[in-house]
Write an enzyme that holds these catalytic residues in place. Structure first.
Site, PDB file in Angstrom:
ATOM      1  CE  LYS A  89      71.749  46.813   2.673  1.00 24.27           C
ATOM      2  NZ  LYS A  89      70.273  47.538   2.695  1.00 24.27           N
ATOM      3  CD  GLU A 111      67.703  54.249   6.293  1.00 23.42           C
ATOM      4  OE1 GLU A 111      67.668  55.552   5.385  1.00 23.42           O
ATOM      5  OE2 GLU A 111      67.874  52.989   5.180  1.00 23.42           O
ATOM      6  CB  SER A 377      73.038  39.719   0.096  1.00 27.14           C
ATOM      7  OG  SER A 377      73.347  39.135   1.418  1.00 27.14           O
TER       8      SER A 377
END
Lengths: 393, 253
Positions: A89, A111, A377
């Site tokens: 991220k 968000e 990930s």
């Protein structure tokens, strides 16, 4: 057939910017500037330097020997779980905070569902000394207390989204409403390849470092810069977009997307958007989304908070419809079992999202000479409570 | 002639009222329309509820959610409105988000609107560019006007473009915000109303968002052809009920 975004912001039939006029100036400012800014030498220098020195890139492309032996094929893991903050991220939030600075913004909103993107955003805001407000559904705030605490430690304000179903989609609505109310000084850091154009393309570009590194690392290890298969989990789809990016138009590479089936596709509690979704509009983008016959957006379910988004990025909707990618869906139970398998075979505790991708090994056969790259990930620290409950650890 | 054009003939300042269909009760749509018309309201906007109304503030979010819980759907609304033109003669505009219309089928949606006698649509998340390229012909074939929003941040060149492709009226959003009632307008809003007034647009403008009482109605209509009240009306309706609608309308003008 092309798989990248076109000049109008569409991936085939999907994408575009279906936004209220109140958002037009913000989104248009970004659309007109994002390529020029992100391709400038000065931006790239700062971006690459932060990815190296702060995020810890390049992440390893690790050959998983025991796993390869068991499944009789060649398995590599792209170790995004080793990034600062524990997942891919942060690649995107670093890119977007640099973008926001160059657009003269001094207030950041975001968000978050499980809190990973919220933490990654709060982190880069702390790094740059910029005000940060993260919208999070009231239910998610209760479910994800450690990440709420992390964001607060990093100096962010966490605002509870009380509307609708009080989860990720409502947090996204609230962030969009905030942006409507603060059109001049605020940049909205969206966390996935979703939302109105140019977000899906911009986020995919920032995440594309994953496949750029993979190409180089494969060339060193295998003497060719492409694998036979790339496999990633897909909620909104940002880690997948990053791994696929430089292989989208390389038809030698098979693309596999793994969605969360939740309690089973037909159970009514699932997040397998490609199987259950219909074409429609969510958060400013035309894509596949889960909805009632009347067009009301429904609440998805997965044990993994990062995969329960009722839509999917428009790039992935196009990959699905054009059959460029294979879509597989994995139920909770198999994903959880793979959380243990990867831990005990490779010494890597994966995020539950990530574990879904690995579960494709039980569903899909690969031959011994094939090379597979998984996007590993995220790491499983954030999911320990769920693992503890599930396995009675 | 489209009823919207008719109502803009002459110089009267217009009052338009928005409500969410299916709220407070599922079958309130026709009684509300009757009360609004007999109270002298010039135009109505009937809100098609949506699960994720991202341009709306808390009041309309809540009324939408309630309407959906009550069982409102696009299909149901069209059934309720089937014979509405036997008694309602003022212009009726449907306001809703694009996704439910897509699922109903855009062409079928337009056909139903035409059969009922709907005069126009306001679709906040269908941008003018996409409308122009993909849907304009279809809407026009069914005699439907499509109204667009402008805001204080909309650049002049875009306002000119919207004016060019618009019919009916331009929906002037009073400030950079989601929907919701405010008590007064400040200088920035008044300057913005003046600025748009001076542009001499061909399409008449109606102000919406933040109109809640006689003062804001007066301020808004001083610089435009009319004003739209939504959230303040919905709050009133929840408290005072349909029977008191004339009281609300007479408190505004």
């Amino acid at each position: 057939m092309r798989y990248q975004v076109d000049e109008k912001g569409f991936y085939g039939d999907f994408g575009g910017a279906y936004i209220p006029e109140m958002l037009y100036p913000n989104v248009d400012e970004l659309r007109q500037n994002y390529i020029e800014i992100s391709e400038s030498e000065e931006f790239q220098k700062e971006f690459q330097s932060l990815l190296k020195e702060y995020v810890g890139r390049p992440t390893p492309l690790y050959f998983a020997e025991r796993l390869s032996e068991k499944y009789n094929t060649k398995i590599y893991l792209k170790r995004e779980d080793l990034c600062h903050t524990g997942a891919h991220k942060v690649n995107n939030t670093i890119g977007q905070i640099l973008m926001a600075k160059r657009l003269g913004k001094n207030r950041i909103i975001a968000e978050t569902g499980a809190g990973q993107h919220g933490v990654a955003t709060a982190t880069v805001c702390a790094l740059m000394g910029i005000e940060c407000i993260v919208y999070m559904g009231e239910l998610d705030i209760k479910r994800q207390a450690p990440n709420v605490a992390r964001m607060k430690m990093l100096g962010a304000e966490v605002r509870s989204a009380q509307s609708g179903s009080k989860t990720l989609k409502d947090a996204t609505n609230e962030a969009i409403r905030d942006w409507i109310n603060n059109p001049v000084d605020t940049h909205y850091i969206i966390g996935s390849v979703v939302g109105p154009h140019p977000y899906p393309d911009m986020v995919a570009r920032f995440q594309s470092v994953i496949s750029a590194e993979t190409k180089q690392q494969l060339l060193e290890k295998e003497g060719r810069d492409y694998p036979d298969h790339v496999i990633a989990c897909v909620g909104g789809g940002s880690n997948a977009a990053g791994l696929y990016y430089h292989y989208l138009d390389d038809l030698r590479v098979n693309i596999i997307a793994v969605e969360a089936a939740g309690k089973g596709i037909d159970s009514g509690e699932s997040a397998a958007t490609s199987a259950l979704g219909k074409e429609g509009i969510i958060h400013g983008s035309k894509t596949l989304l889960m909805q009632t016959p009347d067009g009301q957006i429904t609440e998805p379910y997965s044990i993994s908070a990062g995969l329960d988004y009722p839509g999917v990025g428009p790039m992935h909707a196009h990959l699905y419809r054009s059959q460029r990618a294979e879509f597989i869906s994995i139920p909770d139970q198999e994903a959880m079992d793979w959380g243990l398998t990867l831990s005990q075979m490779e010494g890597i505790i994966p995020a539950i999202e990530t574990a879904h991708a690995f579960a494709s090994l039980d569903v899909r056969k690969f031959s011994p000479d094939e090379i597979i790259v998984f996007n590993c990930s995220g790491r499983g620290d954030k999911d320990l409570d769920t693992y503890i409950d599930y396995f009675k650890l | 002639m489209n009823r919207i054009d008719q109502v803009f003939q002459g110089n009267k300042k217009l009052l338009s009222i928005y409500f969410s269909a299916g709220h407070p009760n599922l079958e309130d749509t026709l009684p509300i329309l009757r009360a609004l018309q007999s109270s002298g309201v010039d135009m109505v906007e009937i809100g098609l509820p949506f699960s994720d109304p991202l341009a709306d503030g808390p009041t309309i979010q809540k009324s939408s959610t309630k309407a959906l819980k009550n069982g409102m759907t696009t299909e149901k609304l069209f059934q309720q409105l089937e014979n509405v033109r036997d008694e309602i003669t003022i212009p009726m505009v449907l306001m809703g988000y694009f996704n439910p219309m897509m699922q109903f089928g855009i062409e079928r949606f337009c056909q139903n609107c035409k059969a009922i006698g709907i005069d126009g649509l306001i679709i906040p998340d269908l941008p003018v560019d996409i409308y122009h390229e993909r849907y304009k012909n279809l809407f026009e074939q069914h005699g439907l006007y499509n109204m667009f929003l402008i805001t204080p941040q909309t650049p002049e060149v875009r306002i000119r473009y919207i004016d060019e492709v618009s019919n009916g009226f331009i929906y002037m959003v009073s400030s950079a915000s989601v929907t919701g009632a405010k008590n007064t307008f400040g200088d920035p809003q008044i300057n913005y109303f003046n600025r748009i007034g001076e542009m001499q647009l061909k399409t008449p403008q109606v102000v919406g968002f933040g109109i809640s009482n006689a003062a804001t109605y007066q301020a808004a209509t001083k610089h435009s052809r009319g004003a739209i009240i939504g959230s303040a009306f919905i709050k009133f309706l929840e408290k005072e009920g349909i029977d008191n609608i004339p009281k609300f309308v007479s408190s505004i003008r």
